[in-house]
Design a protein around this motif. Sequence first.
Motif, PDB file in Angstrom:
ATOM      1  N   LEU A 131       0.694  -1.118   0.099  1.00  0.00           N
ATOM      2  CA  LEU A 131      -0.093  -0.060  -0.185  1.00  0.00           C
ATOM      3  C   LEU A 131       1.204   1.179   0.012  1.00  0.00           C
ATOM      4  N   ILE A 132       1.004   1.851  -1.002  1.00  0.00           N
ATOM      5  CA  ILE A 132       1.862   3.217  -1.115  1.00  0.00           C
ATOM      6  C   ILE A 132       0.595   4.368  -0.946  1.00  0.00           C
ATOM      7  N   VAL A 133       1.091   5.362  -0.115  1.00  0.00           N
ATOM      8  CA  VAL A 133       0.225   6.505   0.423  1.00  0.00           C
ATOM      9  C   VAL A 133       1.039   7.677  -0.108  1.00  0.00           C
ATOM     10  N   VAL A 134       0.480   8.549  -0.934  1.00  0.00           N
ATOM     11  CA  VAL A 134       1.025   9.658  -1.483  1.00  0.00           C
ATOM     12  C   VAL A 134       0.285  10.947  -0.883  1.00  0.00           C
ATOM     13  N   ASP A 135       1.063  11.941  -0.871  1.00  0.00           N
ATOM     14  CA  ASP A 135       0.930  13.326  -0.528  1.00  0.00           C
ATOM     15  C   ASP A 135       0.065  13.449   0.639  1.00  0.00           C
ATOM     16  N   VAL A 136       0.170  12.331   1.617  1.00  0.00           N
ATOM     17  CA  VAL A 136      -0.311  12.767   2.912  1.00  0.00           C
ATOM     18  C   VAL A 136       0.186  11.686   3.959  1.00  0.00           C
ATOM     19  N   PHE A 137       0.265  12.289   4.993  1.00  0.00           N
ATOM     20  CA  PHE A 137       0.709  11.395   6.113  1.00  0.00           C
ATOM     21  C   PHE A 137      -0.155  11.437   7.347  1.00  0.00           C
ATOM     22  N   ARG A 138      -1.219  12.159   7.366  1.00  0.00           N
ATOM     23  CA  ARG A 138      -2.532  11.788   8.176  1.00  0.00           C
ATOM     24  C   ARG A 138      -3.504  10.501   7.997  1.00  0.00           C
ATOM     25  N   PRO A 139      -3.295   9.876   8.703  1.00  0.00           N
ATOM     26  CA  PRO A 139      -4.278   8.566   8.505  1.00  0.00           C
ATOM     27  C   PRO A 139      -5.775   8.978   8.210  1.00  0.00           C
ATOM     28  N   SER A 140      -6.303   9.826   9.073  1.00  0.00           N
ATOM     29  CA  SER A 140      -7.589  10.322   9.160  1.00  0.00           C
ATOM     30  C   SER A 140      -8.190  10.879   7.892  1.00  0.00           C
ATOM     31  N   ILE A 141      -7.250  11.394   7.028  1.00  0.00           N
ATOM     32  CA  ILE A 141      -7.350  12.113   5.843  1.00  0.00           C
ATOM     33  C   ILE A 141      -7.054  11.384   4.475  1.00  0.00           C
TER      34      ILE A 141
END
Length: 198
Positions: A131-141
């Motif tokens: 799972l690659i998450v981009v442009d965000v480090f806040r899980p809630s958003i």
Amino acid sequence: AAIDLALGRGGDQVVIKDAEKFTYFGGGAQEQEKSTRVKTRVMAFAFKQLISQAENVVIMGHKNADLDSFGASVGMLSAIMKMGKPVYAVLNTANSYTAKMLKKVQAKEEFKDCIINGERAKELVFGNTLLIVVDVFRPSITECEELLGKTENIAVIDHHRKTADFERVPLISYIEPAASAASVIAYEIFRQNRKNKG
């Protein structure tokens, strides 16, 4: 913001912000450029390894995707497709500019079934998914926060200052506050991998 810029540029300089602009004193631009290239090369290799070991890859940005979040997702989607790995990008909502781009991207045959919503993503994320998450480090958003609990293989690419932690520590966090956009970081990672091939 000035501290983040100083650290992002190597940390060996002073950054002063007045009403109009940032001014930099000290530090070596050449030295920093070399250091950044080395860091990017290391990260590019690490991402390539993670992608090759994963059964599939799912990419997601933040809710109400802007052009940077969407661009980073689609750029990575395209690059990972070329590696021959099953890959999907999660998009539930988008702002008006991104919605226009989404129509253009979905009109291309190769992207037809690759851009999915969070509900569909929940069916595709499991233990061996990257799972690659981009442009965000806040899980809630993030587009679909539940995905973060479905795999331990998480990687993050972001240009914002870190403000929160994921419950599961990401395998890779490439956070570069000095970068202008997450899509730029994503581009550099895959450009580096292309250079290493040839």
